[in-house]
Scaffold this active site. Structure first.
Site, short mmCIF file in Angstrom:
data_model
loop_
_atom_site.label_atom_id
_atom_site.label_comp_id
_atom_site.label_asym_id
_atom_site.label_seq_id
_atom_site.Cartn_x
_atom_site.Cartn_y
_atom_site.Cartn_z
N ASP A 70 -1.57 -3.56 -22.34
CA ASP A 70 -1.11 -2.97 -23.59
C ASP A 70 -0.48 -4.02 -24.48
OD1 ASP A 70 0.97 -2.99 -21.57
OD2 ASP A 70 2.23 -1.85 -22.96
N GLU A 135 3.79 -1.93 -20.19
CA GLU A 135 4.86 -2.92 -20.16
C GLU A 135 5.63 -2.95 -21.46
OE1 GLU A 135 7.08 -6.64 -20.34
OE2 GLU A 135 5.53 -5.98 -21.73
#
Length: 380
Positions: A70, A135
């Site tokens: 991400d 994250e």
């Protein structure tokens, strides 16, 4: 124009709009290549977050690459020199959202794995990957959930490299071998609202809170140690008042954060904070959010292998550091693993026109391969 396999893979990953918690197919792209190398894949979907655990081998020690697919939002796309999810090479730099944080790192360890396994198909121990799409987000259903799953079955990581952008001026100049802990507080200081002309009928929460906040900011929390600077306290948000200049507010809301060393625990921070607030006679509610405990990986197999590889590949001495924010290493280190962060230069992470030198990704891939050889090949 074609580029190295590492740069081409990084471009393919960047082109997928994987804003947290979306993965946009990045992990399936990785999984296809990992399966071709003999990895066994375990997909772990928790709520809206995609994760996977991949492992090649069944014995210890276990060497793991950890990372995230991400990325943070691009911000106003019109302010970018090029569309953020259409990667380009410009003046030797790979440009696009995630180039440094951390699709460049992912591409580097993927190609390092392909070369290493081709040369050492019978490496000792096991190689693993722990990949998440959470994250950059609330970190609830990502790495921490995967680690919980592994811990429940007593599956342990021995050495872990987190491919976060750790470098400052040159790839490998900094290794993050630990991180400070992070704990935040959200406080509401209660008062009594009323007219400013009648101070005897009100209790101003701003007046009450300021001396207490000053005491918290002036408190010497610890001295730090050889790995960490002293613990710091910072107020990040304060809100109070109705907007009128003739009304004493009824309450004050504030947010603050501690970045703390291994000299303190979150329990000690809470106790000392409450003691200061109580000493100033505040009427308050306080909610705590612990983001992570401090951790440190001292000199040992992993740090030594990283330092030696950087010297061999780049000819530079690396510096150990615990500076910066938190990373998913905070979830992995408590299991007993040796954890370091080693990745691209971090100068443009989260910025408009994020970029990384294309040749740096090839250097990083060579570093990763060299590190694996030192840890997983007996004659290395």
């Amino acid at each position: 124009m074609s580029h190295s396999p590492t740069v081409e893979l990084a471009k393919e990953l960047i082109s997928r709009r994987s804003v947290t918690p979306e993965d946009a197919g990045c992990q399936e792209l990785m999984i296809e290549r990992l399966e071709a190398m003999g990895f066994v894949i375990e997909r772990m979907q928790f709520e809206d977050v995609s994760n996977f655990w991949a492992r090649r081998g069944t014995e210890g020690p276990v060497f793991c690459f950890a990372g995230h697919t991400d990325v943070v939002p691009s911000g106003p796309e019109e302010k970018w020199s090029h569309p953020p999810f259409e990667p380009v090479i410009e003046d030797g730099y790979l440009c696009g959202r995630g180039a440094a944080d951390m699709k460049g790192g992912i591409a580097s360890f993927m190609t390092a794995l392909e070369r290493f396994i081709a040369h050492h198909p019978d490496h000792k121990g096991s190689i693993a990957l722990l990949i998440t799409s959470d994250e950059e987000g609330p970190f609830i259903n990502g790495t921490t959930r995967v680690i919980d799953t592994l811990e429940a079955r007593n599956e342990k990581i021995t050495w872990c490299i987190v491919g976060e952008p750790s470098s400052t001026a040159q790839v490998g100049d900094i290794i993050k071998n630990g991180r400070r802990g992070s704990i935040s507080g959200e406080i509401t200081v209660k008062g009594v609202q009323g007219h400013v002309a009648y101070p005897h009928l009100v209790k101003n929460p701003i007046h009450k809170a300021m001396p207490a906040f000053a005491a918290l900011s002036e408190e010497k929390w610890d001295e730090g140690n050889e790995y960490f600077p002293p613990t710091s306290f910072q107020i990040s948000n304060i809100h109070s008042g109705t907007g009128a200049n003739n009304v004493v507010p009824g309450d004050l809301e504030a947010k603050f954060n501690f970045r703390f060393s291994t000299e303190l625990t979150d329990v000690e921070i809470k106790q000392r904070t409450h003691a200061i607030l109580d000493a100033h006679g505040l009427d308050y509610d306080l909610t705590w959010i612990l983001s992570g405990h401090p951790f440190i990986t001292g000199e040992g197999d992993l740090v030594n292998a990283c330092q030696s590889a950087i010297k061999a590949v780049s000819g530079i001495e690396t510096e150990l550091s615990t500076s910066g924010g938190t990373s998913d290493g905070r979830f992995i280190a408590p299991t007993g693993a040796q954890v370091v962060e080693l990745g691209p230069v971090n100068a443009t992470i989260h910025k408009i026109d994020e970029r990384v030198k294309a040749e740096d990704l090839d250097t990083l891939s060579s570093l990763y391969e060299n590190i694996m050889a030192r840890l997983l090949v007996d004659e290395a």
